[in-house]
Design a protein around this motif. Structure first.
Motif, PDB file in Angstrom:
ATOM      1  N   PRO A 246       0.808  -1.230   0.000  1.00  0.00           N
ATOM      2  CA  PRO A 246       0.000   0.000   0.000  1.00  0.00           C
ATOM      3  C   PRO A 246       0.843   1.283   0.000  1.00  0.00           C
ATOM      4  O   PRO A 246       0.319   2.357  -0.281  1.00  0.00           O
ATOM      5  CB  PRO A 246      -0.814  -0.087   1.290  1.00  0.00           C
ATOM      6  N   LEU A 247       2.113   1.186   0.309  1.00  0.00           N
ATOM      7  CA  LEU A 247       2.957   2.373   0.425  1.00  0.00           C
ATOM      8  C   LEU A 247       3.685   2.730  -0.864  1.00  0.00           C
ATOM      9  O   LEU A 247       4.398   3.730  -0.905  1.00  0.00           O
ATOM     10  CB  LEU A 247       3.996   2.160   1.538  1.00  0.00           C
ATOM     11  N   VAL A 248       3.531   1.936  -1.908  1.00  0.00           N
ATOM     12  CA  VAL A 248       4.253   2.174  -3.154  1.00  0.00           C
ATOM     13  C   VAL A 248       3.278   2.575  -4.240  1.00  0.00           C
ATOM     14  O   VAL A 248       2.068   2.380  -4.130  1.00  0.00           O
ATOM     15  CB  VAL A 248       5.060   0.926  -3.577  1.00  0.00           C
ATOM     16  N   ASP A 249       3.822   3.158  -5.303  1.00  0.00           N
ATOM     17  CA  ASP A 249       2.987   3.542  -6.433  1.00  0.00           C
ATOM     18  C   ASP A 249       3.508   2.881  -7.706  1.00  0.00           C
ATOM     19  O   ASP A 249       4.353   1.996  -7.652  1.00  0.00           O
ATOM     20  CB  ASP A 249       2.920   5.062  -6.564  1.00  0.00           C
ATOM     21  N   SER A 250       3.035   3.346  -8.840  1.00  0.00           N
ATOM     22  CA  SER A 250       3.362   2.695 -10.108  1.00  0.00           C
ATOM     23  C   SER A 250       4.840   2.822 -10.487  1.00  0.00           C
ATOM     24  O   SER A 250       5.324   2.065 -11.320  1.00  0.00           O
ATOM     25  CB  SER A 250       2.500   3.287 -11.226  1.00  0.00           C
ATOM     26  N   ARG A 251       5.559   3.767  -9.904  1.00  0.00           N
ATOM     27  CA  ARG A 251       6.984   3.931 -10.242  1.00  0.00           C
ATOM     28  C   ARG A 251       7.857   2.853  -9.607  1.00  0.00           C
ATOM     29  O   ARG A 251       8.985   2.650 -10.026  1.00  0.00           O
ATOM     30  CB  ARG A 251       7.477   5.310  -9.807  1.00  0.00           C
ATOM     31  N   ASP A 252       7.358   2.197  -8.592  1.00  0.00           N
ATOM     32  CA  ASP A 252       8.119   1.140  -7.917  1.00  0.00           C
ATOM     33  C   ASP A 252       7.746  -0.206  -8.515  1.00  0.00           C
ATOM     34  O   ASP A 252       6.609  -0.644  -8.421  1.00  0.00           O
ATOM     35  CB  ASP A 252       7.817   1.124  -6.418  1.00  0.00           C
ATOM     36  N   GLN A 253       8.704  -0.858  -9.123  1.00  0.00           N
ATOM     37  CA  GLN A 253       8.501  -2.183  -9.699  1.00  0.00           C
ATOM     38  C   GLN A 253       9.563  -3.110  -9.132  1.00  0.00           C
ATOM     39  O   GLN A 253      10.734  -2.756  -9.074  1.00  0.00           O
ATOM     40  CB  GLN A 253       8.611  -2.143 -11.229  1.00  0.00           C
ATOM     41  N   GLY A 254       9.186  -4.309  -8.732  1.00  0.00           N
ATOM     42  CA  GLY A 254      10.156  -5.259  -8.190  1.00  0.00           C
ATOM     43  C   GLY A 254      10.628  -4.838  -6.816  1.00  0.00           C
ATOM     44  O   GLY A 254       9.845  -4.733  -5.888  1.00  0.00           O
ATOM     45  N   VAL A 255      11.913  -4.564  -6.702  1.00  0.00           N
ATOM     46  CA  VAL A 255      12.499  -4.146  -5.428  1.00  0.00           C
ATOM     47  C   VAL A 255      12.126  -2.689  -5.169  1.00  0.00           C
ATOM     48  O   VAL A 255      12.384  -1.811  -5.987  1.00  0.00           O
ATOM     49  CB  VAL A 255      14.031  -4.307  -5.447  1.00  0.00           C
ATOM     50  N   VAL A 256      11.518  -2.438  -4.019  1.00  0.00           N
ATOM     51  CA  VAL A 256      11.130  -1.081  -3.642  1.00  0.00           C
ATOM     52  C   VAL A 256      12.309  -0.444  -2.924  1.00  0.00           C
ATOM     53  O   VAL A 256      12.633  -0.795  -1.801  1.00  0.00           O
ATOM     54  CB  VAL A 256       9.872  -1.102  -2.742  1.00  0.00           C
ATOM     55  N   ARG A 257      12.946   0.496  -3.606  1.00  0.00           N
ATOM     56  CA  ARG A 257      14.167   1.099  -3.077  1.00  0.00           C
ATOM     57  C   ARG A 257      13.972   2.520  -2.569  1.00  0.00           C
ATOM     58  O   ARG A 257      14.849   3.068  -1.927  1.00  0.00           O
ATOM     59  CB  ARG A 257      15.241   1.091  -4.159  1.00  0.00           C
ATOM     60  N   THR A 258      12.831   3.138  -2.857  1.00  0.00           N
ATOM     61  CA  THR A 258      12.686   4.561  -2.552  1.00  0.00           C
ATOM     62  C   THR A 258      12.771   4.863  -1.062  1.00  0.00           C
ATOM     63  O   THR A 258      13.342   5.877  -0.669  1.00  0.00           O
ATOM     64  CB  THR A 258      11.350   5.095  -3.110  1.00  0.00           C
ATOM     65  N   HIS A 259      12.229   4.004  -0.211  1.00  0.00           N
ATOM     66  CA  HIS A 259      12.298   4.248   1.233  1.00  0.00           C
ATOM     67  C   HIS A 259      13.736   4.124   1.724  1.00  0.00           C
ATOM     68  O   HIS A 259      14.177   4.897   2.578  1.00  0.00           O
ATOM     69  CB  HIS A 259      11.417   3.265   1.995  1.00  0.00           C
TER      70      HIS A 259
END
Length: 114
Positions: free
Chosen positions: A58-71
């Motif tokens: 629920p914390l990610v959007d369409s720009r995050d695919q696969g490994v969520v690295r933004t956090h």
């Protein structure tokens, strides 16, 4: 995403003002925990991955695919000036030394969220 930026400002600035060493340690522990949760989720390690997927999705959007690295990037961006500011490996000396640990928080926490 802006919520995480404002949350980082609200958490890290008082922490740095009260105790830079403990804030540095807390940032490193949080970075390790984020990495473990993301690896658990991506590698589908049993029994943790369903919980990690339910928490992160629920914390990610369409720009995050696969490994969520933004956090993780946000935490490293805010923590790197703190980590390089203290200890025998300090790379900043002189009159701006007092503001240098706040550089990542100001740039990412405030500047990137506007």
């Amino acid at each position: 995403r802006k919520l995480f930026h404002f949350l980082s400002v609200g958490l890290f600035i008082p922490g740095l003002l009260l105790g830079e060493g403990y804030t540095s340690l807390a940032m490193m522990v949080a970075l390790c925990l984020l990495a473990v949760v993301e690896l658990t989720r991506c590698l589908r390690v049993v029994p943790g991955w369903p919980w990690a997927e339910a928490y992160v999705r629920p914390l990610v959007d369409s720009r995050d695919q696969g490994v969520v690295r933004t956090h993780i990037y946000l935490l490293v961006g805010c923590g790197l000036p703190v980590w390089t500011h203290s200890g025998p490996w300090a790379v900043v000396e002189g009159p701006t030394r007092g503001l240098s640990p706040f550089a990542g928080i100001i740039v990412l926490g405030i500047g990137d969220s506007l």
